[in-house]
Design a protein around this motif. Structure first.
Motif, PDB file in Angstrom:
ATOM      1  N   GLU A 289       1.210  -1.328   0.207  1.00  0.00           N
ATOM      2  CA  GLU A 289      -0.115   0.369   0.050  1.00  0.00           C
ATOM      3  C   GLU A 289       0.687   0.958  -0.111  1.00  0.00           C
ATOM      4  O   GLU A 289       1.936   1.728   0.545  1.00  0.00           O
ATOM      5  CB  GLU A 289      -0.715  -0.271   1.469  1.00  0.00           C
ATOM      6  CG  GLU A 289      -2.288  -0.827   0.914  1.00  0.00           C
ATOM      7  CD  GLU A 289      -3.271  -0.473   0.063  1.00  0.00           C
ATOM      8  OE1 GLU A 289      -3.040  -0.139  -0.797  1.00  0.00           O
ATOM      9  OE2 GLU A 289      -3.795  -1.744   1.064  1.00  0.00           O
TER      10      GLU A 289
ATOM     11  N   GLY B 162      -6.239   0.770  -1.054  1.00  0.00           N
ATOM     12  CA  GLY B 162      -7.326   0.403  -1.400  1.00  0.00           C
ATOM     13  C   GLY B 162      -7.429  -1.372  -0.737  1.00  0.00           C
ATOM     14  O   GLY B 162      -6.467  -1.046  -0.592  1.00  0.00           O
ATOM     15  N   THR B 163      -8.891  -1.590  -1.870  1.00  0.00           N
ATOM     16  CA  THR B 163      -8.202  -3.445  -1.573  1.00  0.00           C
ATOM     17  C   THR B 163      -7.479  -3.793  -2.440  1.00  0.00           C
ATOM     18  O   THR B 163      -7.238  -5.054  -2.394  1.00  0.00           O
ATOM     19  CB  THR B 163      -9.488  -3.738  -1.292  1.00  0.00           C
ATOM     20  OG1 THR B 163     -10.570  -3.493  -2.657  1.00  0.00           O
ATOM     21  CG2 THR B 163     -10.629  -3.630  -0.402  1.00  0.00           C
ATOM     22  N   ASN B 164      -6.366  -3.456  -2.909  1.00  0.00           N
ATOM     23  CA  ASN B 164      -5.431  -4.222  -3.996  1.00  0.00           C
ATOM     24  C   ASN B 164      -4.125  -2.854  -3.537  1.00  0.00           C
ATOM     25  O   ASN B 164      -4.035  -1.955  -2.878  1.00  0.00           O
ATOM     26  CB  ASN B 164      -6.112  -3.724  -5.471  1.00  0.00           C
ATOM     27  CG  ASN B 164      -4.960  -5.368  -6.230  1.00  0.00           C
ATOM     28  OD1 ASN B 164      -4.218  -5.723  -5.491  1.00  0.00           O
ATOM     29  ND2 ASN B 164      -6.395  -6.389  -6.975  1.00  0.00           N
ATOM     30  N   SER B 165      -3.577  -3.222  -4.816  1.00  0.00           N
ATOM     31  CA  SER B 165      -1.627  -2.350  -4.436  1.00  0.00           C
ATOM     32  C   SER B 165      -2.232  -1.170  -4.330  1.00  0.00           C
ATOM     33  O   SER B 165      -2.437  -0.938  -5.790  1.00  0.00           O
ATOM     34  CB  SER B 165      -0.867  -3.600  -5.304  1.00  0.00           C
ATOM     35  OG  SER B 165      -0.837  -4.551  -4.681  1.00  0.00           O
TER      36      SER B 165
ATOM     37  N   THR C  11      -1.794   1.858  -9.724  1.00  0.00           N
ATOM     38  CA  THR C  11      -2.700   1.062  -8.292  1.00  0.00           C
ATOM     39  C   THR C  11      -2.699   0.500  -9.545  1.00  0.00           C
ATOM     40  O   THR C  11      -3.522   0.735 -10.673  1.00  0.00           O
ATOM     41  CB  THR C  11      -3.607   1.734  -7.691  1.00  0.00           C
ATOM     42  OG1 THR C  11      -4.015   1.466  -6.646  1.00  0.00           O
ATOM     43  CG2 THR C  11      -4.017   2.844  -8.488  1.00  0.00           C
ATOM     44  N   GLN C  12      -3.838  -1.453  -8.657  1.00  0.00           N
ATOM     45  CA  GLN C  12      -4.187  -1.984  -8.872  1.00  0.00           C
ATOM     46  C   GLN C  12      -5.819  -1.989  -8.087  1.00  0.00           C
ATOM     47  O   GLN C  12      -6.348  -3.091  -8.486  1.00  0.00           O
ATOM     48  CB  GLN C  12      -3.788  -3.819  -8.819  1.00  0.00           C
ATOM     49  CG  GLN C  12      -2.527  -3.451  -9.670  1.00  0.00           C
ATOM     50  CD  GLN C  12      -1.839  -5.011  -9.858  1.00  0.00           C
ATOM     51  OE1 GLN C  12      -1.841  -4.913  -8.523  1.00  0.00           O
ATOM     52  NE2 GLN C  12      -1.801  -5.497 -11.227  1.00  0.00           N
ATOM     53  N   ALA C  13      -5.604  -1.177  -7.669  1.00  0.00           N
ATOM     54  CA  ALA C  13      -7.204  -1.048  -6.693  1.00  0.00           C
ATOM     55  C   ALA C  13      -7.928  -0.252  -7.221  1.00  0.00           C
ATOM     56  O   ALA C  13      -8.332   1.104  -7.597  1.00  0.00           O
ATOM     57  CB  ALA C  13      -6.645  -0.395  -5.067  1.00  0.00           C
ATOM     58  N   SER C  14      -9.363  -0.908  -7.679  1.00  0.00           N
ATOM     59  CA  SER C  14     -10.363  -0.953  -7.862  1.00  0.00           C
ATOM     60  C   SER C  14     -11.282   0.296  -7.253  1.00  0.00           C
ATOM     61  O   SER C  14     -11.644   1.330  -7.814  1.00  0.00           O
ATOM     62  CB  SER C  14     -11.556  -1.455  -8.868  1.00  0.00           C
ATOM     63  OG  SER C  14     -12.177  -2.574  -7.542  1.00  0.00           O
ATOM     64  N   ASP C  15     -10.698   0.095  -5.850  1.00  0.00           N
ATOM     65  CA  ASP C  15     -11.055   1.521  -5.033  1.00  0.00           C
ATOM     66  C   ASP C  15     -10.411   1.950  -5.005  1.00  0.00           C
ATOM     67  O   ASP C  15     -10.337   2.921  -3.625  1.00  0.00           O
ATOM     68  CB  ASP C  15     -11.626   0.456  -3.579  1.00  0.00           C
ATOM     69  CG  ASP C  15     -11.002  -0.288  -3.110  1.00  0.00           C
ATOM     70  OD1 ASP C  15      -9.706  -1.202  -3.992  1.00  0.00           O
ATOM     71  OD2 ASP C  15     -11.465  -1.107  -1.800  1.00  0.00           O
ATOM     72  N   PHE C  16      -9.359   2.691  -5.155  1.00  0.00           N
ATOM     73  CA  PHE C  16      -8.833   3.132  -5.465  1.00  0.00           C
ATOM     74  C   PHE C  16      -9.335   4.743  -4.160  1.00  0.00           C
ATOM     75  O   PHE C  16     -10.046   5.047  -5.058  1.00  0.00           O
ATOM     76  CB  PHE C  16      -7.458   4.247  -6.423  1.00  0.00           C
ATOM     77  CG  PHE C  16      -6.788   5.055  -5.455  1.00  0.00           C
ATOM     78  CD1 PHE C  16      -5.514   4.854  -4.779  1.00  0.00           C
ATOM     79  CD2 PHE C  16      -6.658   6.854  -5.879  1.00  0.00           C
ATOM     80  CE1 PHE C  16      -4.181   5.900  -4.585  1.00  0.00           C
ATOM     81  CE2 PHE C  16      -6.001   7.696  -5.882  1.00  0.00           C
ATOM     82  CZ  PHE C  16      -4.533   6.750  -4.928  1.00  0.00           C
TER      83      PHE C  16
END
Length: 637
Positions: free
Chosen positions: A467, A488-491, A511-516
């Motif tokens: 993160e 987020g819930t991904n990197s 980022t790989q977070a769709s919820d950034f």
């Protein structure tokens, strides 16, 4: 085993958690052409190697018989009456000859490293009172602050580009100087004088031999040095060189020169070149650069071998490392003058394990702020700093932030920054008050955050692959002004940071977070990348809220690495893109991706992008690709 580990460690600082993530995802290729990155760093190493030699006068920093000395990547040269000592390190077994004790006499000089050769070149039959003198004084000086006794300090030691022995033999002068990263020495034979008296003897050599090309090879305990076949010439009235046949002659353990026909009424130059590449091979990588108001460049990175550190710098010696015969990296900081022709200082910044500098900034006083990652429990930190213990358990270690004084001779402060697993700083910015703004990657669920910060916990526990964080370290390095996750819930991988006049922090990365945590009204609020997308975020001066946060991504794989901001608050971002639908604007220099491959990611194809985002983060002022039909990318910032 050591070779394999070294090969792996060479890439750890660059890949860090991103490499871990890619392995976990089972991806076959890295996101960009890494060879181009490391080639660029290698080019920086060549800059160091091409800096002119500096010969420093002995002002008490060495024994009384030493007149001048010179240090470089993997060598130490000592000059006395009639002789020169070449202290050379085996690059395969030692980082440099830094453990050689420079003492008063040859007999008391101890070689404390089994991977160092000391070869004494003696001018046989030369005048016993022939003393070297400095020629062409350089603007730089060196300082030695040894211990806490001022009586042992030696300051403002002058340096020279050449040293000369006058009349070593009748009608023969000897001059040492550097050229293109090599040590050269010229015998200057006056008209009607004879070169036959010149004889060199090498104490400490196991074997002296000539190769088929006439080069001189001298074997020591751990390798060989070479003297290239001498260039012998005379200069005519027009300044042109008339070359003379000749070369080395080896007989009865001594070296002399044979000469063809030449005009004895004119001066003659005999010019051998010392080639110590069998010992040396500086293995170092520049990661970051900053420039001060005077145009002087500050470079930070990491090295596996001897850097050309300067006397009087904070840590001139390559550190003693905990695992013998294992090549671990040491962080370094170097300052070059405005012309790029001389090192102002160069120092290591390291402990006994793997250390690497990833970011650098400089303030108005010329202090260098350096940050990166370290696995060393004994990395140099200062008393009273924010965090004096390395709590990390992984091989990647924890982050550090260090302020080095303007002469490179001492630490203003130095602190760890991290929790119990791993962290590193990728980007660094300094405000006018000396506050340090850092961003980077962590897997720490206990990374140090501050009350009231924007995001005091990560959505993930544990954090499998990384993160982001943004931290403001107050001037003096003793406390945090604020510190927050950017998660987020991904990197999330922040790489670059910039600040404006109000101390708003602008951060960019991938980022790989769709919820950034994008903000309402931002330019792009939807994550659409298959593998990773860029982002830009602006954090308020208190670190308590985002002013804006937006994606900047296409449908495949894009990564932003660097950011800067102008006085109006426009943010300029650059990185690489593989997405054909990466957002660009009409009328720019290159609105479309210019690649020939159909499978862009597997082929490691990309173009550079440059984007300008308006002050509210709601739209692009412009955005363009830059590149040809093969791979173009921006290295890690």
């Amino acid at each position: 085993m050591a070779t394999a580990l070294r090969s792996t460690l060479k890439y750890l600082p660059a890949l860090f958690l991103l490499f871990t993530l890619l392995l976990e995802r089972g991806l076959a290729q890295l996101p960009a052409n890494s060879s181009a990155r490391f080639g660029k760093r290698a080019a920086v190493t060549e800059v160091f190697r091409s800096l002119p030699f500096s010969f420093e006068a002995n002002a008490g920093q060495s024994g009384p018989q030493v007149r001048f000395l010179s240090r470089g990547p993997g060598y130490l040269l000592l000059f006395r009456n009639q002789e020169a000592d070449f202290v050379l390190a085996d690059r395969k077994r030692s980082a440099g000859p830094d453990s050689v004790v420079v003492d008063a006499t040859r007999s008391s000089e101890r070689n404390t490293s089994t991977a160092t050769d000391v070869l004494h070149m003696h001018l046989d039959g030369a005048r016993v009172d022939a003393q070297p003198s400095g020629q062409d004084r350089l603007p730089g000086i060196v300082n030695y602050f040894t211990g806490n006794d001022p009586a042992r300090w030696h300051t403002r030691v002058p340096t020279f580009s050449k040293i000369q022995y006058k009349g070593v033999y009748p009608g023969v002068d000897l001059t040492y100087y550097g050229s293109s990263g090599n040590l050269e020495f010229d015998f200057q034979v006056a008209p009607e004088a004879s070169a036959s008296a010149i004889r060199l003897k090498f104490d400490g050599a196991r074997e002296i031999a000539l190769d088929r090309n006439g080069n001189l090879a001298i074997s020591g305990s751990h390798g060989r040095i070479g003297f290239r076949k001498p260039v012998i010439y005379q200069v005519d009235s027009a300044g042109a060189k008339d070359f003379v046949a000749g070369g080395f002659r080896v007989a009865a353990g001594s070296v002399s020169f044979w000469l063809g026909n030449y005009d004895h009424s004119r001066p003659l130059i005999i010019d051998p070149i010392l080639d110590y590449s069998t010992y040396l091979g500086t293995d170092s990588y520049a990661e970051a650069i900053a420039v001060d108001a005077a145009g002087e460049a500050f470079v930070a990175g990491y090295a596996f071998a001897g850097m050309p550190t300067t006397a009087g710098s904070f840590q001139p010696d390559f550190p003693t490392q905990k695992e013998e015969n294992t090549a671990l990296s040491a962080a370094f900081v170097a300052k070059l003058n405005g012309a790029g022709t001389q090192l102002v200082y160069c120092t290591y910044l390291a402990g006994s394990d793997n250390d690497f500098a990833r970011a650098i900034a400089v303030d108005a006083s010329g202090d260098a702020y350096v940050a990166g990652g370290t696995s060393s429990p004994d990395f140099p930190v200062t008393a009273g700093a924010f965090q004096t213990i390395n709590h990390a358990t992984s091989i990647f270690g924890t982050a550090f932030i260090t302020e080095l004084n303007s002469s490179g001779s001492a630490l203003i402060y130095s602190t760890f920054l991290g929790g119990s697993t791993q962290a590193q700083v990728n980007g660094l910015a300094i405000d006018s008050s000396g506050n340090a703004f850092a961003t980077g990657i962590t897997t720490d669920v206990d990374f140090p955050v501050t009350q009231g910060a924007f995001q005091t916990t990560s959505p993930l526990n544990p954090i499998p692959s990384g993160e982001g964080f943004i931290t403001e370290l107050a001037a003096g390095g003793q406390k945090l002004a604020y510190s927050t996750y950017l998660a987020g819930t991904n990197s999330v991988y922040p790489y670059g940071i910039a600040i404006d006049a109000s101390d708003d922090a602008y951060v960019t990365g991938a980022t790989q977070a769709s919820d950034f945590p994008v903000t309402s009204g931002a330019f792009e609020t939807t994550y659409k990348a298959e593998r990773a997308g860029s982002f830009v975020a602006k954090l308020n001066p208190a670190g308590s809220a985002l002013v804006y946060a937006t994606y900047l991504n296409g449908s495949t794989f894009d990564t932003a690495y660097a950011i800067t901001v102008d006085a109006a608050g426009d943010a300029y971002v650059t990185g690489f893109a593989t997405s054909t639908d990466f957002p660009t604007t009409p009328g720019v220099i290159q609105p479309t991706l210019n690649l020939s491959s159909q499978d862009i990611f597997i082929a490691q194809m990309s173009n550079v992008f440059v984007s300008k985002l308006n002050p509210s983060g709601s739209g692009l002022v412009y955005s363009t690709f830059l590149g040809g039909n093969q791979t173009d990318n921006v290295p890690f910032a």
